[in-house]
Design a protein around this motif. Structure first.
Motif, PDB file in Angstrom:
ATOM      1  N   SER A 123      47.886  75.497  48.126  1.00 19.30           N
ATOM      2  CA  SER A 123      47.990  74.189  48.184  1.00 19.30           C
ATOM      3  C   SER A 123      48.077  75.078  49.748  1.00 19.30           C
ATOM      4  N   HIS A 124      48.662  76.640  50.236  1.00 20.12           N
ATOM      5  CA  HIS A 124      49.273  76.597  51.180  1.00 20.12           C
ATOM      6  C   HIS A 124      48.110  77.388  51.771  1.00 20.12           C
ATOM      7  N   SER A 125      47.054  77.632  51.565  1.00 26.22           N
ATOM      8  CA  SER A 125      45.559  78.548  51.996  1.00 26.22           C
ATOM      9  C   SER A 125      44.597  77.192  52.802  1.00 26.22           C
ATOM     10  N   ILE A 126      44.394  78.015  53.817  1.00 28.09           N
ATOM     11  CA  ILE A 126      43.483  77.562  54.662  1.00 28.09           C
ATOM     12  C   ILE A 126      42.082  77.402  54.115  1.00 28.09           C
ATOM     13  N   THR A 127      41.487  77.408  53.404  1.00 28.39           N
ATOM     14  CA  THR A 127      40.682  76.864  52.309  1.00 28.39           C
ATOM     15  C   THR A 127      40.303  76.180  51.637  1.00 28.39           C
ATOM     16  N   GLN A 132      37.496  73.917  48.567  1.00 25.16           N
ATOM     17  CA  GLN A 132      38.317  74.038  47.557  1.00 25.16           C
ATOM     18  C   GLN A 132      37.774  72.069  46.960  1.00 25.16           C
ATOM     19  N   ALA A 133      36.890  72.705  45.853  1.00 22.61           N
ATOM     20  CA  ALA A 133      36.188  72.243  45.487  1.00 22.61           C
ATOM     21  C   ALA A 133      36.360  71.581  43.634  1.00 22.61           C
ATOM     22  N   TYR A 134      37.123  72.193  43.017  1.00 20.33           N
ATOM     23  CA  TYR A 134      37.881  72.553  42.053  1.00 20.33           C
ATOM     24  C   TYR A 134      39.290  73.024  41.979  1.00 20.33           C
ATOM     25  N   THR A 135      39.884  72.390  42.807  1.00 18.76           N
ATOM     26  CA  THR A 135      41.340  71.578  42.845  1.00 18.76           C
ATOM     27  C   THR A 135      41.403  70.946  42.135  1.00 18.76           C
ATOM     28  N   PRO A 136      40.623  70.039  41.295  1.00 20.80           N
ATOM     29  CA  PRO A 136      41.323  68.398  40.633  1.00 20.80           C
ATOM     30  C   PRO A 136      41.093  69.769  39.198  1.00 20.80           C
ATOM     31  N   VAL A 137      40.250  70.199  39.005  1.00 24.67           N
ATOM     32  CA  VAL A 137      40.330  71.055  37.487  1.00 24.67           C
ATOM     33  C   VAL A 137      41.557  72.141  37.669  1.00 24.67           C
ATOM     34  N   GLU A 162      35.556  81.415  43.991  1.00 23.44           N
ATOM     35  CA  GLU A 162      35.261  80.443  44.758  1.00 23.44           C
ATOM     36  C   GLU A 162      35.921  80.510  45.980  1.00 23.44           C
ATOM     37  N   GLN A 163      37.795  80.990  46.045  1.00 22.99           N
ATOM     38  CA  GLN A 163      38.446  81.256  46.655  1.00 22.99           C
ATOM     39  C   GLN A 163      38.573  83.276  46.809  1.00 22.99           C
ATOM     40  N   ILE A 164      38.138  84.054  46.260  1.00 25.01           N
ATOM     41  CA  ILE A 164      37.748  85.317  46.522  1.00 25.01           C
ATOM     42  C   ILE A 164      35.834  85.434  47.254  1.00 25.01           C
ATOM     43  N   ARG A 165      35.641  84.435  47.386  1.00 22.26           N
ATOM     44  CA  ARG A 165      34.315  84.193  48.458  1.00 22.26           C
ATOM     45  C   ARG A 165      34.457  83.908  49.049  1.00 22.26           C
TER      46      ARG A 165
END
Length: 453
Positions: A123-127, A132-137, A162-165
């Motif tokens: 929620s606070h990341s610029i990614t 952030q394709a998996y946020t709903p999961v 995804e966030q690590i990449r």
């Protein structure tokens, strides 16, 4: 007794004529009374019939309600028994679930905890701009009340991956941007991992609530722009300034006071110290140029002593040429007089420079005391709960001390350098004067010897 009977007969005989006259009236009254009595009896019979009908209705209603009550009570007893049975079955099922899940419950707790932590970071990341394709999961796992499914577990680790990449890549993106005029527009930018967003204007502050980028009030020196990091977008390596705090340091950069802000915090005392520093530097610069020019002229004069010029040594030589016919003692005094005059000219302004150098730290101490007095007054009025209230007095106390020391050091250094130069020139003049006196003494001695011979 007989007397009473006799009296009654007499009274009866007296009233008999009157009663005979009212017989007809009494008959009418009796008929009316009988008629009224019959009407009243009929009305009473009607009322009794109504009461009996109402009573019968109420009895039927009471019987019906009693029957309904009995049915409801039977239903309540049935539901109570069913509830007790369900409670027992539910307790058994929960115990069975607890035994069957075993360590899965702990795993579920760990999964939810990590999902909550990941959700907070997302929620606070610029990614969230593009990765952030998996946020709903993750949101589903956080809101779930049961064990997560295999699909949700896969989505959780895929979101982490995804966030690590995303944190290690430099990607070119399009972001909504609010310019200085307050107009929202789409701006090309580069996302530097999870650390920041860079456009042509430099670093952008990403507002995760409004999903827009706002420029920082102040950019770091030699900060990156979209053009300067073009090699990074092309896959090359390039050093650049990155905020590891993800925007906190860049935000605080705008609050960092400039040199002018620090000088303003010194107040009146600080301005006075700066004025003294300016005067001292002007005096030092002027005297430094003057002494350097004099020293250069003296070096030239030393090469041509037979041609006295407009410089201290030249003036000494001129006095020697004019007074060399005098005695050695008189010549020495005349040359000493010239050297003293030249020394006073050489040291002109140095005493003022020394005074200013001594006065600056004292003014700094005065500003410190004044600032502390102001701070204590603020504490007396408002208490010491808010440091911002006391910041003005503390800033004045510290800044004036620094200004006093900063002003004193260059003036002391200039005074020392200029005094050394003046002293070296004075030594040259004295040495040349002593040499001239010695040469004149030798010449006089040779003349005396020649005369004696």
């Amino acid at each position: 007794m007989k007397l009473k009977v006799c009296l009654s007969l007499c009274l009866l005989s007296l009233t008999t004529p009157v009663m005979a006259d009212d017989t007809h009236g009494q008959t009418s009254l009796v008929n009316q009374a009988q008629t009224a009595q019959q009407q009243e009896q009929q009305h009473n019979r009607q009322r009794e019939a109504g009461f009996q009908e109402t009573e019968q209705t109420l009895r039927e209603t009471a019987a019906r309600l009693q029957k309904t009550k009995a049915g409801l009570q039977k239903e309540i007893d049935s539901l109570t028994a069913q509830f007790s049975k369900n409670e027992s079955v539910l307790a058994k099922q929960e115990e069975k679930l607890r035994l069957e899940t075993g360590s899965l419950g702990e795993i579920f707790g760990v999964v939810r905890q990590n999902a909550k932590s990941l959700k907070s970071d997302l929620s606070h990341s610029i990614t969230q701009i593009d990765r952030q394709a998996y946020t709903p999961v993750v949101d589903d796992i956080v809101a779930a009340k049961s064990l997560p499914s295999l699909k949700q577990l896969n989505g959780l680790w895929q979101s982490m991956n995804e966030q690590i990449r995303a944190s290690g890549e430099v990607a070119q993106v399009k972001i909504p941007y609010i310019n200085a005029a307050g107009v929202k527009q789409t701006e090309p930018a580069a996302r530097l991992g999870a650390f920041g967003v860079v456009t042509e204007q430099g670093y952008m502050n990403w507002d995760h609530n409004k999903q827009v980028a706002i420029p920082y009030l102040k950019q770091p020196d030699d900060g990156p722009t979209l053009n300067s990091i073009a090699p990074l977008l092309a896959g090359q390596t390039q050093p650049m300034i990155v905020d590891p705090s993800k925007g906190t340091l860049l935000t605080q950069l705008a609050n960092a006071p400039t040199l002018l802000d620090r000088l303003k915090a010194g107040g009146i005392v600080g301005n006075i110290i700066l004025g003294l520093l300016a005067i001292g530097l002007i005096i030092g610069l002027f005297r430094g140029i003057s002494l350097a020019t004099i020293k250069r002229k003296i070096k030239v004069q030393l090469k041509t002593p037979e041609q006295p010029g407009n410089n201290p040594l030249g003036r000494v030589l001129s006095v020697y040429d004019k007074e060399k016919h005098r005695s050695v003692e008189a010549l020495e005094l005349r040359l000493l007089e010239v050297v003293v005059d030249e020394q006073s000219h050489l040291e002109k302004g140095l005493s003022m420079l020394k005074l200013l150098a001594a006065l600056a730290p004292m003014l700094g101490l005065l500003g410190t005391v004044t600032g502390m007095i102001e701070t204590f007054q603020v504490i007396t009025q408002f208490g010491n709960g808010d440091p911002k209230v006391m910041a003005g007095g503390i800033s004045m106390a510290l800044v004036t001390t620094v200004l006093g020391l900063v002003a004193a050091m260059p003036m002391l250094l200039a005074h020392n350098i200029l005094s050394s130069q003046a002293e070296s020139i004075r030594v040259i003049l004295e040495k040349q004067g002593i040499g001239l006196v010695a040469a004149q003494a030798e010449q006089d001695q040779n003349d005396d010897l020649e005369q004696a011979a």
